[in-house]
Design an enzyme around this catalytic site. Structure first.
Site, short mmCIF file in Angstrom:
data_model
loop_
_atom_site.label_atom_id
_atom_site.label_comp_id
_atom_site.label_asym_id
_atom_site.label_seq_id
_atom_site.Cartn_x
_atom_site.Cartn_y
_atom_site.Cartn_z
N GLU A 25 0.89 -1.32 0.19
CA GLU A 25 0.08 0.03 0.21
C GLU A 25 1.23 1.29 0.49
O GLU A 25 1.53 1.39 0.70
CB GLU A 25 -1.00 0.61 0.95
CG GLU A 25 -2.19 -1.19 1.19
CD GLU A 25 -3.29 -0.71 2.45
OE1 GLU A 25 -3.79 0.56 2.32
OE2 GLU A 25 -4.65 -1.82 2.11
N HIS A 76 -4.00 6.69 0.18
CA HIS A 76 -3.58 5.40 0.23
C HIS A 76 -4.36 4.82 -0.83
O HIS A 76 -5.04 4.91 -1.05
CB HIS A 76 -4.02 4.87 1.44
CG HIS A 76 -5.13 4.50 2.41
ND1 HIS A 76 -6.02 4.70 2.24
CD2 HIS A 76 -5.04 3.11 2.19
CE1 HIS A 76 -6.84 4.11 2.46
NE2 HIS A 76 -6.63 2.78 2.69
N HIS A 78 -5.06 0.20 -2.18
CA HIS A 78 -5.91 -0.86 -1.65
C HIS A 78 -5.48 -1.82 -2.93
O HIS A 78 -5.83 -2.02 -4.38
CB HIS A 78 -7.14 -0.62 -1.66
CG HIS A 78 -7.78 -0.37 -0.76
ND1 HIS A 78 -9.24 -0.40 0.15
CD2 HIS A 78 -7.24 -0.06 0.51
CE1 HIS A 78 -9.33 0.18 0.84
NE2 HIS A 78 -7.95 0.38 1.27
N ASP A 89 -8.83 0.65 7.90
CA ASP A 89 -8.74 1.91 7.54
C ASP A 89 -9.85 2.88 8.53
O ASP A 89 -9.95 3.79 9.28
CB ASP A 89 -9.41 2.26 6.22
CG ASP A 89 -8.45 1.27 5.39
OD1 ASP A 89 -7.45 1.48 5.65
OD2 ASP A 89 -8.83 1.32 3.72
#
Ligand code: ZN
Length: 134
Positions: A25, A76, A78, A89
Site C-alpha cells: 500500500e 492510500h 488498495h 481504515d
C-alpha cells in the site's frame, strides 16, 4: 465538504505513486486550500504492508505549514481490494493520533484502470465525497 477538486496532473501523480509501491500500500498527504488539492506529499508506509498503511506525518506537516497549505486529505492505495475503506481504515480513523483530517482518498488497483474514491470518515460513519477532476 461535499466536493473535492483536483487536477489531472496531481491525480496522475498519486496513481503513479500507488503503482510504484504495488503490491504494498502506498500512502501520502494531500495539501491545498479549502476543498482544492494543490500538492501531493508522498509518505513512507511505516507498516510496509499490502493491506494496511501508517504515515509518520510530522515532516510533511512541517512542509505544509512552510508552503502555506492545509492538510486536506490522506490518500492510500488498495492493491488487492476495492476503493472502499477497510475495517482497519475505519478503526484507525478514530484513533486519537491519526485524525489530522477526516477525508480519505483510496486508489484501488484491482481493476486494470485505477479506481479512485474519496470518503469522509467520522465516528465510523462513512460518506462518499465527489471528486472533481478539473
Ligand atoms: Zn485502506
Amino acid at each position: 465538504m461535499n466536493k473535492l477538486f483536483i487536477t489531472r496532473e496531481l491525480l496522475d501523480e498519486i496513481i503513479s505513486h500507488c503503482r510504484e509501491d504495488y503490491p504494498k500500500e502506498a500512502c501520502g498527504i494531500l495539501g491545498g486550500k479549502g476543498n482544492t488539492i494543490k500538492k501531493v506529499y508522498r509518505a513512507v508506509n511505516v507498516d510496509n504492508s499490502s493491506v494496511t498503511y501508517r504515515i509518520e506525518p510530522f515532516q510533511i506537516l512541517k512542509s505544509l505549514q512552510q508552503g502555506g497549505l492545509e492538510m486536506i486529505a490522506v490518500y492510500h492505495s488498495h492493491p488487492h481490494s476495492q476503493a472502499y475503506p477497510s475495517l482497519i481504515d475505519i478503526e484507525r480513523s478514530s484513533e486519537p493520533y491519526s485524525p489530522y483530517v477526516s477525508i480519505y482518498m483510496i486508489v484501488s488497483l484491482v481493476q486494470g484502470e485505477p479506481e479512485v474514491s474519496v470518503f469522509a470518515i467520522k465516528d465510523r460513519d462513512i460518506r462518499e465525497i465527489e471528486l472533481i477532476i478539473a
